[in-house]
Design a protein around this motif. Sequence first.
Motif, PDB file in Angstrom:
ATOM      1  N   LYS A 354      11.932 -58.990  35.024  1.00 34.57           N
ATOM      2  CA  LYS A 354      11.668 -57.900  35.967  1.00 34.57           C
ATOM      3  C   LYS A 354      10.698 -56.852  35.443  1.00 34.57           C
ATOM      4  CE  LYS A 354      15.977 -55.542  34.622  1.00 34.57           C
ATOM      5  NZ  LYS A 354      17.290 -55.080  35.090  1.00 34.57           N
ATOM      6  N   ALA A 355      10.214 -57.000  34.222  1.00 29.78           N
ATOM      7  CA  ALA A 355       9.359 -55.959  33.654  1.00 29.78           C
ATOM      8  C   ALA A 355       7.923 -56.423  33.502  1.00 29.78           C
ATOM      9  CB  ALA A 355       9.906 -55.542  32.293  1.00 29.78           C
ATOM     10  N   GLY A 356       7.036 -55.437  33.466  1.00 28.05           N
ATOM     11  CA  GLY A 356       5.636 -55.701  33.158  1.00 28.05           C
ATOM     12  C   GLY A 356       5.396 -55.251  31.736  1.00 28.05           C
ATOM     13  N   ASN A 357       4.583 -54.212  31.596  1.00 35.20           N
ATOM     14  CA  ASN A 357       4.316 -53.658  30.262  1.00 35.20           C
ATOM     15  C   ASN A 357       5.248 -52.501  29.924  1.00 35.20           C
ATOM     16  OD1 ASN A 357       2.154 -55.425  29.833  1.00 35.20           O
ATOM     17  ND2 ASN A 357       0.776 -54.099  30.999  1.00 35.20           N
ATOM     18  N   HIS A 358       6.062 -52.065  30.902  1.00 33.66           N
ATOM     19  CA  HIS A 358       6.995 -50.964  30.679  1.00 33.66           C
ATOM     20  C   HIS A 358       8.401 -51.415  31.026  1.00 33.66           C
ATOM     21  CE1 HIS A 358       3.210 -48.746  30.717  1.00 33.66           C
ATOM     22  NE2 HIS A 358       3.843 -47.758  30.108  1.00 33.66           N
ATOM     23  N   PHE A 359       9.360 -50.954  30.242  1.00 29.89           N
ATOM     24  CA  PHE A 359      10.736 -51.394  30.389  1.00 29.89           C
ATOM     25  C   PHE A 359      11.629 -50.203  30.717  1.00 29.89           C
ATOM     26  CE2 PHE A 359       8.578 -53.717  26.945  1.00 29.89           C
ATOM     27  CZ  PHE A 359       8.499 -54.961  27.547  1.00 29.89           C
ATOM     28  N   TYR A 360      12.547 -50.450  31.623  1.00 26.78           N
ATOM     29  CA  TYR A 360      13.549 -49.438  31.952  1.00 26.78           C
ATOM     30  C   TYR A 360      14.376 -49.165  30.700  1.00 26.78           C
ATOM     31  CZ  TYR A 360      17.460 -47.300  34.520  1.00 26.78           C
ATOM     32  OH  TYR A 360      18.440 -46.459  34.979  1.00 26.78           O
ATOM     33  N   TYR A 361      14.608 -47.899  30.399  1.00 24.36           N
ATOM     34  CA  TYR A 361      15.198 -47.527  29.107  1.00 24.36           C
ATOM     35  C   TYR A 361      16.574 -48.177  28.877  1.00 24.36           C
ATOM     36  CZ  TYR A 361      18.666 -44.205  30.919  1.00 24.36           C
ATOM     37  OH  TYR A 361      19.754 -43.635  31.538  1.00 24.36           O
ATOM     38  N   LYS A 362      17.387 -48.342  29.940  1.00 20.43           N
ATOM     39  CA  LYS A 362      18.722 -48.926  29.753  1.00 20.43           C
ATOM     40  C   LYS A 362      18.620 -50.385  29.318  1.00 20.43           C
ATOM     41  CE  LYS A 362      21.629 -45.984  32.659  1.00 20.43           C
ATOM     42  NZ  LYS A 362      22.549 -45.923  33.828  1.00 20.43           N
ATOM     43  N   ASP A 363      17.633 -51.107  29.874  1.00 26.86           N
ATOM     44  CA  ASP A 363      17.428 -52.502  29.470  1.00 26.86           C
ATOM     45  C   ASP A 363      16.982 -52.568  28.014  1.00 26.86           C
ATOM     46  OD1 ASP A 363      18.054 -53.331  32.041  1.00 26.86           O
ATOM     47  OD2 ASP A 363      15.975 -53.287  32.709  1.00 26.86           O
ATOM     48  N   ALA A 364      16.082 -51.675  27.635  1.00 30.62           N
ATOM     49  CA  ALA A 364      15.590 -51.659  26.253  1.00 30.62           C
ATOM     50  C   ALA A 364      16.694 -51.259  25.280  1.00 30.62           C
ATOM     51  CB  ALA A 364      14.397 -50.705  26.134  1.00 30.62           C
ATOM     52  N   LEU A 365      17.492 -50.237  25.658  1.00 31.62           N
ATOM     53  CA  LEU A 365      18.574 -49.774  24.772  1.00 31.62           C
ATOM     54  C   LEU A 365      19.641 -50.849  24.595  1.00 31.62           C
ATOM     55  CD1 LEU A 365      19.197 -46.008  25.631  1.00 31.62           C
ATOM     56  CD2 LEU A 365      17.659 -47.030  23.975  1.00 31.62           C
ATOM     57  N   GLU A 393      16.970 -37.571  24.108  1.00 29.59           N
ATOM     58  CA  GLU A 393      16.595 -36.157  24.062  1.00 29.59           C
ATOM     59  C   GLU A 393      15.331 -35.877  24.871  1.00 29.59           C
ATOM     60  OE1 GLU A 393      16.190 -35.416  19.927  1.00 29.59           O
ATOM     61  OE2 GLU A 393      18.361 -35.561  19.520  1.00 29.59           O
ATOM     62  N   ASN A 394      14.414 -36.855  24.879  1.00 30.97           N
ATOM     63  CA  ASN A 394      13.127 -36.648  25.549  1.00 30.97           C
ATOM     64  C   ASN A 394      13.079 -37.248  26.955  1.00 30.97           C
ATOM     65  OD1 ASN A 394      11.195 -35.363  23.449  1.00 30.97           O
ATOM     66  ND2 ASN A 394      12.235 -36.974  22.300  1.00 30.97           N
ATOM     67  N   ASN A 395      14.241 -37.740  27.428  1.00 28.99           N
ATOM     68  CA  ASN A 395      14.323 -38.289  28.793  1.00 28.99           C
ATOM     69  C   ASN A 395      13.231 -39.321  29.071  1.00 28.99           C
ATOM     70  OD1 ASN A 395      16.595 -36.697  29.704  1.00 28.99           O
ATOM     71  ND2 ASN A 395      15.203 -34.959  29.680  1.00 28.99           N
ATOM     72  N   ILE A 396      13.061 -40.254  28.123  1.00 24.18           N
ATOM     73  CA  ILE A 396      12.044 -41.299  28.296  1.00 24.18           C
ATOM     74  C   ILE A 396      12.682 -42.419  29.118  1.00 24.18           C
ATOM     75  CG2 ILE A 396      10.449 -42.857  27.133  1.00 24.18           C
ATOM     76  CD1 ILE A 396      10.716 -41.073  24.639  1.00 24.18           C
ATOM     77  N   ILE A 397      12.317 -42.501  30.385  1.00 28.12           N
ATOM     78  CA  ILE A 397      12.961 -43.450  31.291  1.00 28.12           C
ATOM     79  C   ILE A 397      12.287 -44.820  31.217  1.00 28.12           C
ATOM     80  CG2 ILE A 397      13.513 -43.904  33.722  1.00 28.12           C
ATOM     81  CD1 ILE A 397      13.701 -40.840  34.052  1.00 28.12           C
ATOM     82  N   TYR A 398      10.973 -44.849  30.981  1.00 26.75           N
ATOM     83  CA  TYR A 398      10.265 -46.125  30.866  1.00 26.75           C
ATOM     84  C   TYR A 398       9.575 -46.191  29.507  1.00 26.75           C
ATOM     85  CZ  TYR A 398      11.276 -46.980  35.723  1.00 26.75           C
ATOM     86  OH  TYR A 398      11.949 -47.201  36.903  1.00 26.75           O
ATOM     87  N   LEU A 399       9.754 -47.326  28.832  1.00 25.96           N
ATOM     88  CA  LEU A 399       9.252 -47.505  27.478  1.00 25.96           C
ATOM     89  C   LEU A 399       8.255 -48.653  27.439  1.00 25.96           C
ATOM     90  CD1 LEU A 399      12.766 -47.305  25.921  1.00 25.96           C
ATOM     91  CD2 LEU A 399      10.932 -45.808  25.164  1.00 25.96           C
ATOM     92  N   SER A 400       7.231 -48.486  26.634  1.00 20.97           N
ATOM     93  CA  SER A 400       6.279 -49.568  26.382  1.00 20.97           C
ATOM     94  C   SER A 400       6.430 -50.004  24.926  1.00 20.97           C
ATOM     95  CB  SER A 400       4.849 -49.088  26.630  1.00 20.97           C
ATOM     96  OG  SER A 400       4.515 -48.059  25.708  1.00 20.97           O
TER      97      SER A 400
END
Length: 922
Positions: A354-365, A393-400
């Motif tokens: 379901k991801a491209g170059n950015h991942f939803y933070y919950k999936d990554a965590l 802390e930084n509310n990063i919702i999408y991660l690359s």
Amino acid sequence: MTSFIEDVIADLNQKGLNIPQLTFVLPSRRAGIFLKHQLSKHSSHTFFAPEIVSIEEFVETLSDLQNISNTELIFEFYEVYLKLTEKEHQESFDEVSKWAQMLIQDFNEMDRYLIPPNNIFDYLSAIKEIEHHHWSLDEAPSAFVKNYLLFWNQLKHYYNALQEQLLEQNKGYQGLVYRKAVDNLEQFISSNPHKTFVFMGFNALNKAEETIIQELLQQGLAHIYWDLDDTFLKNPEHDAGLFIRQHKATWPYLKQNAFNWLHKHYTSPKNITITGVPKNVSQIKYIGELLSTLNTDQNTLKNTAIVLGNEELLLPLLNSIPKNIGAVNITMGLPLKSVPMVALFDQILKLHVKAGNHFYYKDALAILSNQFVRPLLSQSTTQVGDVISKIEENNIIYLSLEKLITLFNNEYTEILSTLFGTWKDHPDIALDNCFKLISFLKTYLDLDKDSNMLPLEYLYRFNALFNELNTLNRQHKHIQTIATLYSFYKELLSTETLDFQGEPLEGLQIMGMLETRALDFDSLIIASVNEGILPAGKSQNSFIPYDVKLENKLPTYKEKDAVYTYHFYRLLQRAKDVHILYNTETDALNTGEKSRFITQLEIEGIHDIDHKVVTPKIPKITKQLKKITKTEPVLEQLKKLSKAGFSPSSLTNYIRNPIDFYTQKILGVKTYEDVEESIAANTLGTVIHNTLEDLYTPYKGQLLEIAHLQAMKAQIDDMVKKHFRDTYKEGDITTGKNLIIYEVAKRYVLNTLNLEIDDLKKGNEIKIIGLEEEFKTLLPIPELEFPVYLTGKVDRIDQYNGITRIIDYKSGKVDQGKVEVVNWEDLTSDYDKYSKSFQVLSYALMMKASGNIAATNMEAGIISFKNLNAGFLKFAKKDRAGSYAKKNSIIDDDTLQHFSEVLKHLILEICNPAVDFEEKEV
């Protein structure tokens, strides 16, 4: 009582057959191990073991074909599909695979039962055409209908082409292997005229098996031994004897020769206990209790079997076996989908589906926190926990990938690239990265091999699984997307098992129902005897309608249920002690209905049955309110807190619940802050507070003018955006709910400024005295031997027509009633009603103590952003309750004196060693 296998060996010896020269054909490999063991026990001299094969292995030998796996078969079928389907009508591999499995299963059934394919395919094609004319009013069918009818016409072409393609490679699915075996039977018999086959323990046979066995019997090359009680054969309604009754009635050989055997073991005395237990796990725990009462002598245990109707209960069962049981032999194998490592590969593949170059933070965590990945990313100065904290802390919702590498301070680049690199629509890259990850994990686990043998075994199995996928894809090149790869990964996973190694003839036996074929045990524990499990009940995963199956003598759900009826009753025949368990509770996939087998046992009346329902002992749970005694360390912490200063919010927190005060202020436990996907209320409040402070600061000490406020309006957008960036960090405010909250923040600030403009237009005079002013005031409490300070920050202090106002901003809704008090004692009794009054009076007391403001000209209150129309909500002392009470909103010395007494009493209670911190019931 002798077992079925022992009876067969005795009969063969009595007939004078040379056992080493025989070939034994059994329903399963498992029975072969027990046969070898019994052969060694019943022989007085050394001899070579006879050939022992399962029926599938025997038929494969006859066919000269190699059995193909179900997954490989889908790939082969898709190639056939592409050849026979016009390009404009071709579906993707992923779409075809969803219906191809069911179609191939139908091919399988037809071949195993030797049905002429045209009998079914032509019928299906014709009936679909008739159905179309029945429900369609259009003379000319639409393109959709044409394609629908074309599909049914194509079935026989798919069937023929698939067989041709497989036969060219000397491969075959199970049905094709069976059909080919029958074709080769005559040649096989002529090539093996002196071989003798012993078929034993069979029940339901497909047409191909029947043909092969009957022909060998007729040629005098085989003996067959049935295992059935006379009770089931004589009762025409009893499904346990359904198939063998049919064989006895229709086989020419059985009409002319003795039927081996019918026995009368089932009616012998038995101890049968049927127990209803709520939930699957409770069944397993109850099995643990039963096992703890067993005789742990190894001779007793090896004649004891636990049969799991629901094989997914194996793992909890292994954790519930008492330690005194000793040796345990597990026949069924642990499904690979049940091992802990499956979650890791599942998370990774789903992430890239379901991801491209950015991942939803919950999936990554989920991946970063996985028990197998976390140690890989915690071998240097940067720890996974630190990175997770930064994300939150930084509310990063999408991660690359680039962002993750930065967060890990450029460490673990190779591992992170393997996990989070670009996989989109590149299955080859996905598979390569799975192999890389397995390599990383193996290296780490090898460092401490002794304690990681099981995870290493998991890795080996997953490596084999991905190897199979990789081989199939490189050979056929049909997997074009990660979604398709994931689909086939799940398909392979569902069939793979982690086999246990042990001594199969020693200890407690744990098996599934199919593994019990031809085996006998004195003691049995059978779990999950529920409708939908034993037997499975109705299921129609087939393109062939029920009536067509009946016409062509293909098995339906009735025959499939009869198979399990036989296995269940055959197990009971020679057993002495039987415990049958069923789940009494309804859940998502289970009705909580006991199996018809149980009802049938009870209705038969052959055995005395002890039927009971057990429930776990549930202790009565009464909520015990916490009580914390003030020990010396607690009192020391209170002294430190007193010197640092009690804030109004900490004191009202104590009023609300003393345990929360203890947790936060004495223990220093901080509230866990998760990533704010949507802007939280406290974040919104902080942004508005800080924006107003920045807007008003240039005019501090001046009389406000309308021009000042108009100038502030022009800065609202930039100022609100700046403070969201400072407070909400990297959270996104450009879309969705956050965009709405961002606009709400701007509107609150604008409305506040408009309120001030209206006030000025009415001729009122406003002068800003202070913004976010911090105070720390010594409270004179002579009863305490240490100093006590009150500390706090006032949002705004101004002069309104000469009266000093202390203003506290609230982003929530506050009504006038929340800043009024009748009895001073109430301030410390009801948090919800009086906490706002307590706070503004605390600010007023600190202001008075500072010596800068005359108490006779002071008001304190709240501006509520959700109730701006009410304006400044002043604190007021009421002389009585009710709407007609007199109110005094001026905070004078008398008001502050009364509040000081209340405050002093509260702090003395907090610092009193004899008064415990007691939890309040919410």
